[in-house]
Design a protein around this motif. Structure first.
Motif, mmCIF file in Angstrom:
data_model
loop_
_atom_site.group_PDB
_atom_site.id
_atom_site.type_symbol
_atom_site.label_atom_id
_atom_site.label_comp_id
_atom_site.label_asym_id
_atom_site.label_seq_id
_atom_site.Cartn_x
_atom_site.Cartn_y
_atom_site.Cartn_z
ATOM 1 N N ILE A 1 6.009 -13.109 12.953
ATOM 2 C CA ILE A 1 5.989 -11.830 13.166
ATOM 3 C C ILE A 1 6.713 -10.766 12.543
ATOM 4 C CG2 ILE A 1 5.961 -10.123 15.109
ATOM 5 C CD1 ILE A 1 5.361 -12.265 17.063
ATOM 6 N N LEU A 2 6.308 -10.045 11.700
ATOM 7 C CA LEU A 2 7.273 -8.986 11.027
ATOM 8 C C LEU A 2 7.474 -7.998 11.918
ATOM 9 C CD1 LEU A 2 5.440 -8.976 7.309
ATOM 10 C CD2 LEU A 2 7.952 -9.362 8.051
ATOM 11 N N LEU A 3 8.802 -7.779 11.986
ATOM 12 C CA LEU A 3 9.306 -6.540 12.636
ATOM 13 C C LEU A 3 10.394 -5.875 11.985
ATOM 14 C CD1 LEU A 3 9.492 -5.170 15.448
ATOM 15 C CD2 LEU A 3 11.184 -6.663 16.151
ATOM 16 N N TYR A 4 9.840 -4.884 11.260
ATOM 17 C CA TYR A 4 10.514 -4.094 10.217
ATOM 18 C C TYR A 4 10.606 -2.500 10.734
ATOM 19 C CZ TYR A 4 10.912 -7.475 6.724
ATOM 20 O OH TYR A 4 11.221 -8.607 5.998
ATOM 21 N N ASP A 5 11.510 -1.662 10.526
ATOM 22 C CA ASP A 5 11.442 -0.415 10.973
ATOM 23 C C ASP A 5 10.260 0.243 10.585
ATOM 24 O OD1 ASP A 5 14.070 -0.794 11.788
ATOM 25 O OD2 ASP A 5 15.045 0.509 10.049
ATOM 26 N N SER A 6 9.893 1.143 11.310
ATOM 27 C CA SER A 6 8.463 1.997 11.177
ATOM 28 C C SER A 6 8.579 3.116 10.325
ATOM 29 C CB SER A 6 8.092 2.502 12.587
ATOM 30 O OG SER A 6 8.873 3.215 13.353
ATOM 31 N N ASP A 7 9.631 3.425 9.725
ATOM 32 C CA ASP A 7 9.772 4.608 8.707
ATOM 33 C C ASP A 7 9.012 4.051 7.327
ATOM 34 O OD1 ASP A 7 11.730 2.722 7.447
ATOM 35 O OD2 ASP A 7 13.442 3.982 7.939
ATOM 36 N N GLU A 8 9.097 4.745 6.514
ATOM 37 C CA GLU A 8 8.181 4.334 5.115
ATOM 38 C C GLU A 8 8.992 3.168 4.279
ATOM 39 O OE1 GLU A 8 7.022 6.667 0.887
ATOM 40 O OE2 GLU A 8 8.094 7.672 2.254
ATOM 41 N N ALA A 9 10.349 3.184 4.425
ATOM 42 C CA ALA A 9 11.110 2.129 3.669
ATOM 43 C C ALA A 9 10.570 0.886 4.232
ATOM 44 C CB ALA A 9 12.359 2.339 3.776
ATOM 45 N N GLY A 10 10.666 0.836 5.892
ATOM 46 C CA GLY A 10 10.344 -0.425 6.597
ATOM 47 C C GLY A 10 8.897 -0.717 6.445
ATOM 48 N N THR A 11 7.989 0.183 6.330
ATOM 49 C CA THR A 11 6.485 -0.273 6.060
ATOM 50 C C THR A 11 6.424 -0.718 4.742
ATOM 51 O OG1 THR A 11 5.935 1.597 7.564
ATOM 52 C CG2 THR A 11 4.305 0.990 5.902
ATOM 53 N N ASN A 12 7.086 -0.158 3.907
ATOM 54 C CA ASN A 12 7.069 -0.702 2.415
ATOM 55 C C ASN A 12 7.460 -2.093 2.154
ATOM 56 O OD1 ASN A 12 5.520 1.541 1.508
ATOM 57 N ND2 ASN A 12 7.418 2.342 0.871
ATOM 58 N N ALA B 1 7.717 -4.251 4.755
ATOM 59 C CA ALA B 1 6.632 -5.431 5.459
ATOM 60 C C ALA B 1 5.543 -5.373 4.491
ATOM 61 C CB ALA B 1 6.343 -4.638 6.639
ATOM 62 N N LEU B 2 5.034 -4.503 3.820
ATOM 63 C CA LEU B 2 3.888 -4.735 2.678
ATOM 64 C C LEU B 2 4.229 -5.801 1.750
ATOM 65 C CD1 LEU B 2 2.296 -1.078 3.027
ATOM 66 C CD2 LEU B 2 1.367 -3.288 3.695
ATOM 67 N N ARG B 3 5.408 -5.570 1.250
ATOM 68 C CA ARG B 3 5.872 -6.489 0.228
ATOM 69 C C ARG B 3 6.059 -7.976 0.566
ATOM 70 N NH1 ARG B 3 8.796 -2.021 -1.020
ATOM 71 N NH2 ARG B 3 10.828 -2.768 -0.342
ATOM 72 N N ALA B 4 6.655 -8.159 1.849
ATOM 73 C CA ALA B 4 6.870 -9.394 2.660
ATOM 74 C C ALA B 4 5.596 -10.052 2.898
ATOM 75 C CB ALA B 4 7.636 -9.105 3.739
ATOM 76 N N ILE B 5 4.624 -9.308 3.159
ATOM 77 C CA ILE B 5 3.312 -9.884 3.488
ATOM 78 C C ILE B 5 2.741 -11.006 2.543
ATOM 79 C CG2 ILE B 5 0.863 -9.542 4.029
ATOM 80 C CD1 ILE B 5 1.667 -7.345 5.826
ATOM 81 N N PRO B 6 2.631 -10.459 1.215
ATOM 82 C CA PRO B 6 1.849 -11.403 0.346
ATOM 83 C C PRO B 6 2.841 -12.666 0.081
ATOM 84 C CG PRO B 6 2.251 -9.492 -0.647
ATOM 85 C CD PRO B 6 2.561 -9.314 0.756
ATOM 86 N N VAL B 7 3.955 -12.486 0.285
ATOM 87 C CA VAL B 7 5.000 -13.645 -0.135
ATOM 88 C C VAL B 7 4.582 -14.818 1.186
ATOM 89 C CG1 VAL B 7 7.442 -14.407 -0.144
ATOM 90 C CG2 VAL B 7 6.723 -12.257 -1.221
ATOM 91 N N LEU B 8 4.792 -14.172 2.227
ATOM 92 C CA LEU B 8 4.471 -15.160 3.449
ATOM 93 C C LEU B 8 3.023 -15.890 3.405
ATOM 94 C CD1 LEU B 8 6.225 -12.893 6.008
ATOM 95 C CD2 LEU B 8 6.798 -15.047 5.553
ATOM 96 N N VAL C 1 2.004 -8.417 12.619
ATOM 97 C CA VAL C 1 2.948 -7.168 12.115
ATOM 98 C C VAL C 1 3.238 -6.445 13.329
ATOM 99 C CG1 VAL C 1 3.642 -5.326 10.851
ATOM 100 C CG2 VAL C 1 2.348 -7.279 9.641
ATOM 101 N N THR C 2 4.341 -6.080 13.760
ATOM 102 C CA THR C 2 4.547 -5.073 14.995
ATOM 103 C C THR C 2 5.595 -3.985 14.467
ATOM 104 O OG1 THR C 2 4.787 -4.422 17.242
ATOM 105 C CG2 THR C 2 6.256 -6.314 16.076
ATOM 106 N N GLN C 3 5.595 -2.816 14.836
ATOM 107 C CA GLN C 3 6.678 -1.883 14.532
ATOM 108 C C GLN C 3 7.110 -1.173 15.857
ATOM 109 O OE1 GLN C 3 4.483 0.439 11.179
ATOM 110 N NE2 GLN C 3 6.142 -0.261 9.933
ATOM 111 N N VAL C 4 8.321 -0.772 15.802
ATOM 112 C CA VAL C 4 8.901 -0.181 16.862
ATOM 113 C C VAL C 4 8.336 1.408 16.768
ATOM 114 C CG1 VAL C 4 11.196 0.722 17.970
ATOM 115 C CG2 VAL C 4 10.844 -1.698 17.008
ATOM 116 N N PRO C 5 7.929 2.166 17.953
ATOM 117 C CA PRO C 5 7.340 3.393 17.770
ATOM 118 C C PRO C 5 8.511 4.354 17.555
ATOM 119 C CG PRO C 5 7.521 2.482 20.068
ATOM 120 C CD PRO C 5 7.693 1.390 19.167
#
Length: 592
Positions: free
Chosen positions: A302-313, A315-322, A331-335
């Motif tokens: 479960i990817l739990l990164y910050d919900s700001d732009e940096a955290g979203t990016n 997460a998007l970079r980590a997904i293909p690696v995983l 994936v989930t994000q803190v509101p």
């Protein structure tokens, strides 16, 4: 360290290379070979091949090659004895005690001293935290609502402002400056006139390996100063590109699902709230080595990164690696832009549990991210969104998943589901064709490059490889050539050693299996040229054609040797003798 060859071969035989590599890299069978994305270089089209029959791997893109031992050595960043141990444990084979060389013993002793130094340093920092000097750090921890029992469990400490505090403590314990420098905890002054502590005025987070040994530290500045976080440097114990914070605790939780967060405090805060299956990267982007480390302990992330732009990016970079490493990813994000630490403090563990339960499949997350770029009220935007979504869905291997998410995109856009599926199918077929074409293109380019490099020497390298290939294929060819070829005939020492190993296998075993031959070479750099001998199967030839090819190859090697000796000859007599030897080659003919 040396183990008997019989033991090495037993371990290799019990570890099928396809099964071992599949634990790290998803593979697809194409004909008699398995293919996947190479774990040793970035690529979009799979060029990494695994030969089940010959039990070796070869990448047509970067040239990485070897047998199962070579693969584990590369993936786990370890030497041959360590790879052998890992594979032996995998198949429950007990290894005898090996004989250790002086160099291996010295390296092992250094490693043991560095583990000791890190353990002593961890206790020192923890004791300072409890002292008057640590008051500022304790105040910071209270503000972050860290409980004392959690602080003890994670071994948190404080590096005092004093310039040489840890260095003097280690010196009192009997450690040398050289060992302190190797640990990375002490560094040389800029003026080159002494040494001082790397960490000062920081809250200290010991970083443990999966076995629970301290291998490094992370330090957060208390008060003003940069950088905010500072990690130990790369050492023989620690690499921030391989280690993950909290993996030792997550491993103990024995859950096949792990929560991946961004920082130390997020990890500790979740653990304190009762979520023990959580790990964090160490201030660097999530990469292949991180994924390999997690693969030993988990199947779901479960990817739990910050919900700001940096955290979203991130997460998007980590997904293909995983996903490339075979994980099931949600994936989930803190509101409201909060980080997990803040969310738990404000809302509690129950509300956080709901975030985890509602974590979405990574495809849903990726589609939601691209949806933000479009206004779905606009027809053109609907087309562009549906097209980009089809591109994402075409990457899914599971046809059922593709259909389910095609239905979701259809409902979001109003585009007929059949049209979206058709677009996905086109991309899947296109990718399959591109894969086949690229694999063939790489093979041809590899062969062409090899031919160009060695054209000046009339295929000298290819001649040696073909000799070795056919010597390994037929014992009678080896027996004929062993009486003709000498060490000096080979231009590469590694090829002569392969020639010797082939002879040993024919004598001792009665056959030459490529992967077993590769096992004679424990160094990964040596395994590559050995594997390349068998990576591309040479064509079957008639007896006459094979005999002719072997004679031409042998004569080429001998002519090259004579030319080299002639160029270095010091007397007329030597030159005349070598010219005569070269002339005699014309009458040399080996009957196979």
């Amino acid at each position: 360290m040396r183990y008997p060859r019989e033991i090495v071969e037993e371990v290799r035989l019990q570890n099928d290379i396809v099964e071992v590599i599949s634990q790290y890299v998803p593979l697809k069978k194409k004909g008699g070979t398995y293919f996947g994305l190479c774990p040793f270089h970035n690529e979009k089209t799979p060029s990494f091949s695994v030969n089940s029959e010959k039990q070796f791997y070869y990448c047509f893109g970067c040239g990485a090659a070897g047998n199962v031992f070579g693969f584990v050595m590369e993936m786990e960043n370890c030497d041959f004895p360590e790879a052998l141990k890992k594979l032996a444990e995998r198949v429950h084979i007990a290894l005898p005690e090996p004989e250790k060389s002086g160099q291996a013993l010295a390296a092992e002793q250094l490693k043991a001293r560095l583990f000791e130094i890190h353990s002593v340093a961890g206790r020192f920092y923890h004791e300072v935290l409890q002292s008057e000097e640590g008051a500022v750090a304790r105040s910071y921890m209270e503000g972050r609502k860290l409980q004392p029992n959690i602080s003890r469990k994670f071994g948190l400490g404080y590096a005092p402002e004093r310039r040489n505090a840890l260095m003097e403590h280690l010196r009192e314990k009997g450690y040398s400056i050289q060992d302190m420098l190797q640990s990375g905890l002490v560094i040389e002054n800029k003026e080159k006139n002494g040494y001082h502590d790397r960490f000062r005025g920081r809250l200290m987070f010991p970083i443990f390996d999966p076995q629970g040994r301290v291998v490094g530290f992370g330090g957060r500045i208390i008060g003003k100063g940069e950088p905010k976080y500072l990690n130990s440097p790369e050492t023989i114990l620690f690499s921030k590109s391989r280690n993950l914070y909290g993996l030792n605790f997550a491993r103990a939780a024995r859950k096949k699902e792990l929560i991946l967060v961004e920082g130390y405090m997020d990890m500790i805060s979740l653990y304190q709230a009762g979520f023990h299956n959580v790990v964090a990267a160490l201030g660097t982007a999530f990469n292949q080595e991180h994924a390999r480390a997690l693969k030993k302990f988990a199947e779901d992330i479960i990817l739990l990164y910050d919900s700001d732009e940096a955290g979203t990016n991130a997460a998007l970079r980590a997904i293909p690696v995983l996903t490339a490493n075979g994980f099931r990813v949600r994936v989930t994000q803190v509101p409201d832009g909060k980080d997990p630490d803040d969310f738990i403090k404000q809302n509690g563990a129950v509300e956080f549990s709901k975030l985890l339960v509602n974590a979405v499949h990574y495809i849903s997350f990726e589609i939601a991210c691209i949806q933000k770029k479009y206004n779905l009220e606009n027809p053109e935007h609907r087309v562009r969104f549906a097209t980009e979504a089809a591109d994402i869905l075409s990457k899914l291997d599971n046809a059922i998943e593709r259909n389910v998410y095609a239905g979701e995109v259809s409902r979001m856009t109003g585009v007929e589901e059949g049209a979206i599926r058709s677009e996905i199918d086109k991309r899947v077929q296109k990718e399959d064709i591109a894969f086949q074409n690229e694999a063939e293109k790489r093979r041809q380019m590899n062969q062409k490059a090899s031919n160009v490099v060695h054209h000046r020497e009339k295929g000298l390298m290819e001649a040696q490889r073909s000799i070795l290939y056919y010597c390994a294929s037929e014992q009678k060819i080896y027996e004929k050539l062993v009486s003709v070829l000498e060490k000096e005939d080979f231009t590469e020492e590694i090829y002569y050693r392969v020639f010797q190993a082939i002879g040993q296998l024919w004598r001792d075993v009665g056959n030459v299996f490529p992967a077993e031959l590769v096992s004679f070479f424990e160094n990964g750099a040596e395994q590559k040229p050995v594997t390349e001998i068998f990576a591309i199967q040479l064509p079957a030839q008639s007896k006459e054609d094979l005999q002719k090819a072997m004679n031409e190859a042998v004569k080429l090697l001998k002519r090259t040797k004579i030319d080299k000796l002639t160029a270095a000859a010091a007397t007329v007599e030597e030159i005349q003798r070598l010219v005569e030897a070269k002339r005699m080659l014309d009458s040399l003919y080996i009957t196979i």
